[in-house]
Design an enzyme around this catalytic site. Structure first.
Site, short mmCIF file in Angstrom:
data_model
loop_
_atom_site.label_atom_id
_atom_site.label_comp_id
_atom_site.label_asym_id
_atom_site.label_seq_id
_atom_site.Cartn_x
_atom_site.Cartn_y
_atom_site.Cartn_z
N ARG A 43 38.39 55.56 41.68
CA ARG A 43 37.25 55.07 40.82
C ARG A 43 36.13 55.15 40.05
NH1 ARG A 43 40.77 50.51 43.60
NH2 ARG A 43 40.20 49.03 43.26
N LYS A 54 48.95 47.68 38.62
CA LYS A 54 49.12 48.55 39.29
C LYS A 54 50.15 49.12 40.60
CE LYS A 54 44.72 50.22 39.83
NZ LYS A 54 43.86 48.64 39.28
N ARG A 69 44.41 37.59 49.19
CA ARG A 69 43.39 38.58 49.62
C ARG A 69 41.80 37.78 49.92
NH1 ARG A 69 44.70 43.81 46.21
NH2 ARG A 69 42.62 43.47 46.54
N ARG A 121 34.44 42.20 40.57
CA ARG A 121 34.84 43.66 40.83
C ARG A 121 35.74 44.41 39.20
NH1 ARG A 121 39.90 41.42 43.88
NH2 ARG A 121 40.75 43.62 43.38
N ARG A 170 47.17 35.28 42.75
CA ARG A 170 47.81 35.99 43.21
C ARG A 170 47.81 36.11 44.88
NH1 ARG A 170 46.47 42.49 42.55
NH2 ARG A 170 44.58 41.84 43.23
P1 AMP Z 1 42.73 46.91 45.64
O1 AMP Z 1 43.48 46.77 46.59
O2 AMP Z 1 42.77 48.40 44.39
O3 AMP Z 1 41.72 46.33 44.43
O4 AMP Z 1 41.54 47.92 46.69
C1 AMP Z 1 40.57 46.82 47.52
C2 AMP Z 1 38.97 47.16 47.38
O5 AMP Z 1 38.88 48.40 48.58
C3 AMP Z 1 38.00 47.22 46.11
O6 AMP Z 1 37.15 46.63 45.41
C4 AMP Z 1 36.97 48.35 46.83
O7 AMP Z 1 36.16 47.98 47.24
C5 AMP Z 1 37.86 49.65 47.73
N1 AMP Z 1 38.53 50.15 47.32
C6 AMP Z 1 40.19 50.55 46.86
N2 AMP Z 1 39.88 52.13 46.32
C7 AMP Z 1 38.53 52.55 46.45
C8 AMP Z 1 37.88 53.89 45.51
N3 AMP Z 1 38.99 55.16 45.00
N4 AMP Z 1 36.39 54.17 46.02
C9 AMP Z 1 36.13 53.07 46.43
N5 AMP Z 1 36.40 51.99 46.84
C10 AMP Z 1 37.82 51.63 46.73
#
Ligand code: AMP
Length: 208
Positions: free
Chosen positions: A88, A13, A154, A165, A127
């Site tokens: 989400r 994404k 990360r 996740r 990554r």
């Molecule tokens: P991402 O970079 O999108 O993979 O997000 C990293 C982490 O941020 C996720 O594993 C969640 O802990 C938190 N996070 C990001 N977006 C959301 C969301 N829309 N709702 C809840 N937690 C989020």
């Protein structure tokens, strides 16, 4: 154009958003990036979010919905946005619909980048991200090929957290695929190919 990007963590994404933004200048709203910035800045939100993020769990809906609602009120989102990593959960999708209907800026498309979970575990474990410009690369990139910045892994990209996740994605986020199909907004792209090939298909699907 107002776009929601759907897909498991590591589906690509961020990479596809980056390409769309570079070529078409959409406003990128990545809740993951916003949360990581809050953690880095040590804000109240960042402190609350960090424990969930480190475990690979979702940050509570009320925190994240407030963050996105506020972001959508900023003028740079008016010309079109890409929501990456939000919604989400069903509650987030419903809150987003309500906010966009209030703003009279409906969604045009929910684009699902579909990738096999086992491919994802391998992909995310290797990554690496640029600390300076956010470029997403792999373990092969010793320095950022775009700006020469330091590449890092990360905290939540280790295998155990990635598996959690993915579980969270299957339980809480995957149902949104049916939600957007029901709204007649869903477009699915096979994400298990090279980023440039996926990108060509993304553009075609969006009519760009
Ligand atoms: P991402 O970079 O999108 O993979 O997000 C990293 C982490 O941020 C996720 O594993 C969640 O802990 C938190 N996070 C990001 N977006 C959301 C969301 N829309 N709702 C809840 N937690 C989020």
């Amino acid at each position: 154009m107002n776009i929601v990007l759907l897909g498991a963590p590591g589906a690509g994404k961020g990479t596809q958003s980056e390409k769309l933004i570079e070529e078409f200048g959409f406003c990128h709203i990545s809740t993951g990036d916003m949360l990581r910035a809050a953690v880095k800045a040590g804000t109240e939100l960042g402190k609350k979010a960090k424990t969930y993020m480190d475990a690979g769990d979702l940050v509570p809906d009320d925190l994240i919905i407030g963050l996105v609602t506020e972001r959508l009120s900023e003028p740079d989102t008016e010309a079109g946005f890409i929501l990456d990593g939000f919604p989400r959960t069903s509650a987030q999708a419903v809150a987003l619909d309500a906010e966009l209907s209030k703003l009279d800026r409906p969604l045009d498309v929910a684009l699902l980048i579909d990738v096999d979970p086992e491919v994802i575990v391998k992909r995310i474990s290797s990554r690496r991200v640029c600390r300076q410009c956010g470029y997403v690369g792999t373990v092969e990139d010793k320095v950022c090929p775009k700006c020469g910045g330091e590449m890092y892994q990360r905290d939540d990209d280790n295998e155990a957290t990635v598996r959690n996740r993915l579980d969270v994605y299957n339980t809480s986020t995957a149902p949104l695929i049916d939600y957007y199909r029901g709204c007649d907004l869903l477009v699915t792209i096979d994400g298990d190919r090279k980023p440039d090939v996926v990108y060509e298909e993304v553009k075609e699907a969006l009519g760009l």
